[in-house]
Design an enzyme around this catalytic site. Structure first.
Site, PDB file in Angstrom:
ATOM      1  N   ASP A 185       0.848  -1.189   0.000  1.00 32.64           N
ATOM      2  CA  ASP A 185       0.000   0.000   0.000  1.00 32.64           C
ATOM      3  C   ASP A 185       0.888   1.246   0.000  1.00 32.64           C
ATOM      4  O   ASP A 185       1.798   1.376   0.825  1.00 32.64           O
ATOM      5  CB  ASP A 185      -0.900   0.003   1.227  1.00 32.64           C
ATOM      6  CG  ASP A 185      -2.046   0.997   1.095  1.00 32.64           C
ATOM      7  OD1 ASP A 185      -2.391   1.355  -0.041  1.00 32.64           O
ATOM      8  OD2 ASP A 185      -2.592   1.404   2.127  1.00 32.64           O
ATOM      9  N   HIS A 212      -4.379  14.069   1.099  1.00 34.70           N
ATOM     10  CA  HIS A 212      -4.566  13.247   2.300  1.00 34.70           C
ATOM     11  C   HIS A 212      -3.323  13.297   3.178  1.00 34.70           C
ATOM     12  O   HIS A 212      -3.420  13.507   4.396  1.00 34.70           O
ATOM     13  CB  HIS A 212      -4.879  11.804   1.905  1.00 34.70           C
ATOM     14  CG  HIS A 212      -4.825  10.838   3.045  1.00 34.70           C
ATOM     15  ND1 HIS A 212      -5.796  10.769   4.016  1.00 34.70           N
ATOM     16  CD2 HIS A 212      -3.891   9.895   3.384  1.00 34.70           C
ATOM     17  CE1 HIS A 212      -5.490   9.824   4.892  1.00 34.70           C
ATOM     18  NE2 HIS A 212      -4.334   9.290   4.533  1.00 34.70           N
ATOM     19  N   GLU A 264     -10.751   4.007   3.942  1.00 37.37           N
ATOM     20  CA  GLU A 264      -9.811   4.761   3.116  1.00 37.37           C
ATOM     21  C   GLU A 264     -10.154   4.520   1.647  1.00 37.37           C
ATOM     22  O   GLU A 264     -10.189   3.371   1.189  1.00 37.37           O
ATOM     23  CB  GLU A 264      -8.358   4.362   3.393  1.00 37.37           C
ATOM     24  CG  GLU A 264      -7.856   4.870   4.734  1.00 37.37           C
ATOM     25  CD  GLU A 264      -6.367   4.692   4.941  1.00 37.37           C
ATOM     26  OE1 GLU A 264      -5.790   5.387   5.795  1.00 37.37           O
ATOM     27  OE2 GLU A 264      -5.779   3.850   4.224  1.00 37.37           O
ATOM     28  N   GLU A 312      -9.338   4.266  -1.962  1.00 36.70           N
ATOM     29  CA  GLU A 312      -8.123   4.017  -2.736  1.00 36.70           C
ATOM     30  C   GLU A 312      -8.460   3.312  -4.053  1.00 36.70           C
ATOM     31  O   GLU A 312      -9.574   2.829  -4.265  1.00 36.70           O
ATOM     32  CB  GLU A 312      -7.148   3.130  -1.949  1.00 36.70           C
ATOM     33  CG  GLU A 312      -6.708   3.693  -0.611  1.00 36.70           C
ATOM     34  CD  GLU A 312      -5.486   2.967  -0.039  1.00 36.70           C
ATOM     35  OE1 GLU A 312      -4.672   2.440  -0.845  1.00 36.70           O
ATOM     36  OE2 GLU A 312      -5.343   2.936   1.197  1.00 36.70           O
ATOM     37  N   ASP A 348      -9.050   0.401   2.199  1.00 37.08           N
ATOM     38  CA  ASP A 348      -8.075  -0.115   3.156  1.00 37.08           C
ATOM     39  C   ASP A 348      -8.516   0.313   4.556  1.00 37.08           C
ATOM     40  O   ASP A 348      -8.074   1.332   5.080  1.00 37.08           O
ATOM     41  CB  ASP A 348      -6.686   0.423   2.826  1.00 37.08           C
ATOM     42  CG  ASP A 348      -5.601  -0.283   3.603  1.00 37.08           C
ATOM     43  OD1 ASP A 348      -5.748  -1.491   3.844  1.00 37.08           O
ATOM     44  OD2 ASP A 348      -4.603   0.364   3.972  1.00 37.08           O
ATOM     45  N   ARG A 355      -7.830   3.710  13.681  1.00 30.41           N
ATOM     46  CA  ARG A 355      -6.979   4.875  13.958  1.00 30.41           C
ATOM     47  C   ARG A 355      -6.426   4.891  15.384  1.00 30.41           C
ATOM     48  O   ARG A 355      -5.294   5.341  15.593  1.00 30.41           O
ATOM     49  CB  ARG A 355      -7.779   6.156  13.705  1.00 30.41           C
ATOM     50  CG  ARG A 355      -8.347   6.294  12.295  1.00 30.41           C
ATOM     51  CD  ARG A 355      -7.274   6.288  11.243  1.00 30.41           C
ATOM     52  NE  ARG A 355      -7.833   6.577   9.913  1.00 30.41           N
ATOM     53  CZ  ARG A 355      -7.151   6.505   8.788  1.00 30.41           C
ATOM     54  NH1 ARG A 355      -5.880   6.150   8.807  1.00 30.41           N
ATOM     55  NH2 ARG A 355      -7.723   6.780   7.629  1.00 30.41           N
ATOM     56  N   GLN A 396      -3.689   2.344  15.519  1.00 29.91           N
ATOM     57  CA  GLN A 396      -2.573   2.865  14.738  1.00 29.91           C
ATOM     58  C   GLN A 396      -1.775   3.920  15.514  1.00 29.91           C
ATOM     59  O   GLN A 396      -0.541   3.944  15.456  1.00 29.91           O
ATOM     60  CB  GLN A 396      -3.100   3.463  13.429  1.00 29.91           C
ATOM     61  CG  GLN A 396      -2.026   3.967  12.475  1.00 29.91           C
ATOM     62  CD  GLN A 396      -2.628   4.445  11.153  1.00 29.91           C
ATOM     63  OE1 GLN A 396      -3.840   4.375  10.935  1.00 29.91           O
ATOM     64  NE2 GLN A 396      -1.786   4.935  10.271  1.00 29.91           N
ATOM     65  N   LYS A 437      -4.027  -2.058  10.357  1.00 31.76           N
ATOM     66  CA  LYS A 437      -4.302  -2.111   8.916  1.00 31.76           C
ATOM     67  C   LYS A 437      -4.489  -3.527   8.388  1.00 31.76           C
ATOM     68  O   LYS A 437      -4.950  -3.702   7.259  1.00 31.76           O
ATOM     69  CB  LYS A 437      -3.128  -1.475   8.155  1.00 31.76           C
ATOM     70  CG  LYS A 437      -2.959   0.016   8.374  1.00 31.76           C
ATOM     71  CD  LYS A 437      -3.894   0.797   7.477  1.00 31.76           C
ATOM     72  CE  LYS A 437      -3.519   2.268   7.463  1.00 31.76           C
ATOM     73  NZ  LYS A 437      -4.337   3.016   6.497  1.00 31.76           N
ATOM     74  N   THR A 497      -8.939  -5.492   3.989  1.00 28.28           N
ATOM     75  CA  THR A 497      -8.855  -4.579   2.850  1.00 28.28           C
ATOM     76  C   THR A 497      -9.825  -5.100   1.806  1.00 28.28           C
ATOM     77  O   THR A 497      -9.723  -6.263   1.395  1.00 28.28           O
ATOM     78  CB  THR A 497      -7.427  -4.539   2.270  1.00 28.28           C
ATOM     79  OG1 THR A 497      -6.518  -4.066   3.271  1.00 28.28           O
ATOM     80  CG2 THR A 497      -7.358  -3.621   1.055  1.00 28.28           C
ATOM     81  N   GLU A 548      -9.880  12.599   8.303  1.00 22.21           N
ATOM     82  CA  GLU A 548      -9.814  13.971   7.807  1.00 22.21           C
ATOM     83  C   GLU A 548     -11.122  14.715   8.047  1.00 22.21           C
ATOM     84  O   GLU A 548     -11.111  15.873   8.486  1.00 22.21           O
ATOM     85  CB  GLU A 548      -9.488  13.969   6.313  1.00 22.21           C
ATOM     86  CG  GLU A 548      -8.118  13.441   5.953  1.00 22.21           C
ATOM     87  CD  GLU A 548      -7.943  13.377   4.450  1.00 22.21           C
ATOM     88  OE1 GLU A 548      -7.811  14.439   3.812  1.00 22.21           O
ATOM     89  OE2 GLU A 548      -7.945  12.245   3.901  1.00 22.21           O
TER      90      GLU A 548
END
Length: 428
Positions: free
Chosen positions: A136, A143, A209, A211, A243, A247, A250, A263, A267, A374
């Site tokens: 990834d 971002h 996410e 992607e 993905d 948070r 993480q 993560k 996915t 975000e």
């Protein structure tokens, strides 16, 4: 140019027009064996049944290779290489074309139509390729900047290396799943109270996410570098990719080596691979890099990104749906050819079926953010949904759907369908 028309009725707003011909893997209730297919309008064309019914008899160059459609993944087909992908795709377009050169193959062959044309609603889809490795990247400049501002402030938002190379990390191929697979809320170490230390608990900051994923169709050897000029020949096609990210897990684990359990729990990819040839009419510039590339990454003006309109919607457990994001796949600083060139510059080998992720794609505007991290300012600002409900992060029962499409005109759309996952509660 006028849209191509098929003898098969196709909704003019379908993502799967005759201009597309994406490849995937399906099964049906009457035959659970997974096999290759293409999506066309509201149907799948079962390529195993099509082959068995002599569907490729009109093109002699295809016949020696048609056994690839007896496989349970697209790896063997992908390994044929881009020139043959183009031959197969154009032949199938001609078979489906109104007033085309091969009406006897399928249009006037009722027996083959009955066995090979299946409504999409009757199909189960599967991972399109067997994925050996998954990397990834982090090529979404807006971002990366927004997240950097959240954690390091505007003066240090981007790390010094960011514009010089496609930043990436090795993901977990075993947890890549096809659209529709439920996503279990992960557990992990979370630092709730710095005075007490971490606790093992379910994630409270579960995020999506937005992607793109790109599958590789050619192998390279250990010690071999793929030149950026040659990299497009190694790329099979593109899917939508979510993905999923935890948070709070993480935040505690990512120093010093980056994300791990935050993560690797899931996915999601869309089931239909849109071939690179189908995307070529929509080739576009990405974000202009104000830092000159080193020669091994310099594409010398080649348009290697794509004008794909991306949308994210959220359906809550109440059944009400809201649009979270609308943005463009052009919001990438590095392209997939550059990612592949960088990935192999030190001699890392690739295999057919390997997957590259673009990184989260965000635009500049508030409604163009590719994740809730975000949108909610890391849980500080509630996102008000169209239903009146509010979110900081994803809750159990939420269904997140990515969609993407190229083009504006009816009858000529090249789209990806949907990439969907529903959050289910953590295991106690």
């Amino acid at each position: 140019m006028a849209p191509l028309r098929s003898w098969l009725p196709i909704d003019p707003r379908s993502h799967f027009s005759l201009h597309n011909i994406p490849f995937g893997i399906i099964s049906i209730s009457a035959d659970s064996k997974p096999r290759p297919a293409i999506a066309i309008g509201h149907h799948a064309l079962d390529l195993c049944a099509f082959t068995a019914g002599n569907g490729f008899a009109a093109l002699s160059s295809i016949q020696p290779r048609q056994s690839v459609f007896s496989e349970s993944t697209l790896n063997a087909f992908a390994a044929l290489g881009r020139p043959l992908h183009k031959v197969f795709r154009e032949y199938l377009q001609s078979v489906l074309l109104k007033d085309g050169p091969f009406p006897d193959v399928l249009e006037k062959n009722e027996k083959l139509r009955q066995s090979a044309l299946i409504p999409l609603e009757d199909c189960d889809t599967h991972l399109p390729l067997r994925i050996g490795d998954y990397t990834d990247f982090y090529a979404g400049l807006h971002h990366a900047h927004n997240v950097g501002v959240l954690f390091r402030g505007p003066q240090n938002a981007l790390q010094k290396n960011y514009k010089h190379l496609p930043v990436g990390y090795h993901g977990r191929a075993s947890s890549v799943v096809v659209s529709g697979t439920p996503i279990q809320r992960p557990k992990g170490q979370i630092l709730v109270d710095p005075e007490k230390g971490p606790e093992l608990r379910p994630c409270r900051k579960l995020d999506f996410e937005l992607e793109l994923g790109c599958f590789v169709c050619a192998s390279s050897d250990l010690g071999e570098s793929i030149a950026v000029d040659d990299a497009p020949d190694y790329l099979f096609g593109i899917v939508l990719m979510n993905d999923w990210s935890a948070r709070d897990i993480q935040a505690w684990e990512y120093v010093p080596l980056g994300p791990f359990n935050s993560k690797n729990f899931g996915t999601t990819v869309s089931p239909w691979v849109v071939l690179m040839d189908a995307l070529e009419p929509f080739a576009a510039d990405g974000i202009e890099n104000d830092v000159p590339s080193l020669p091994y990454l310099d594409e010398r003006g080649r348009k290697s990104n794509f004008a794909i309109d991306l949308t994210v919607t959220l359906r809550t457990a109440s059944g009400k749906t809201s649009t979270l994001t609308k943005t463009s796949a052009r919001n990438l600083l590095f392209s997939f050819p550059q990612m592949l060139a960088h990935h192999t510059v030190g001699g890392c080998p690739f295999n057919v079926g390997d997957l590259l992720g673009s990184g989260t794609i965000s635009g500049k505007g508030k409604d163009e953010k590719g994740c809730l991290l975000e949108r909610s300012d890391n849980g500080k600002i509630e996102v008000e949904l169209e239903s009146g409900e509010r979110r900081l992060f994803l809750e159990d029962g939420d269904t997140l759907t990515l969609s993407g499409v190229c083009g504006q005109g009816d009858g000529a759309l090249v789209g990806f369908g949907e990439c969907t996952g529903t959050i289910v509660e953590a295991v106690r």
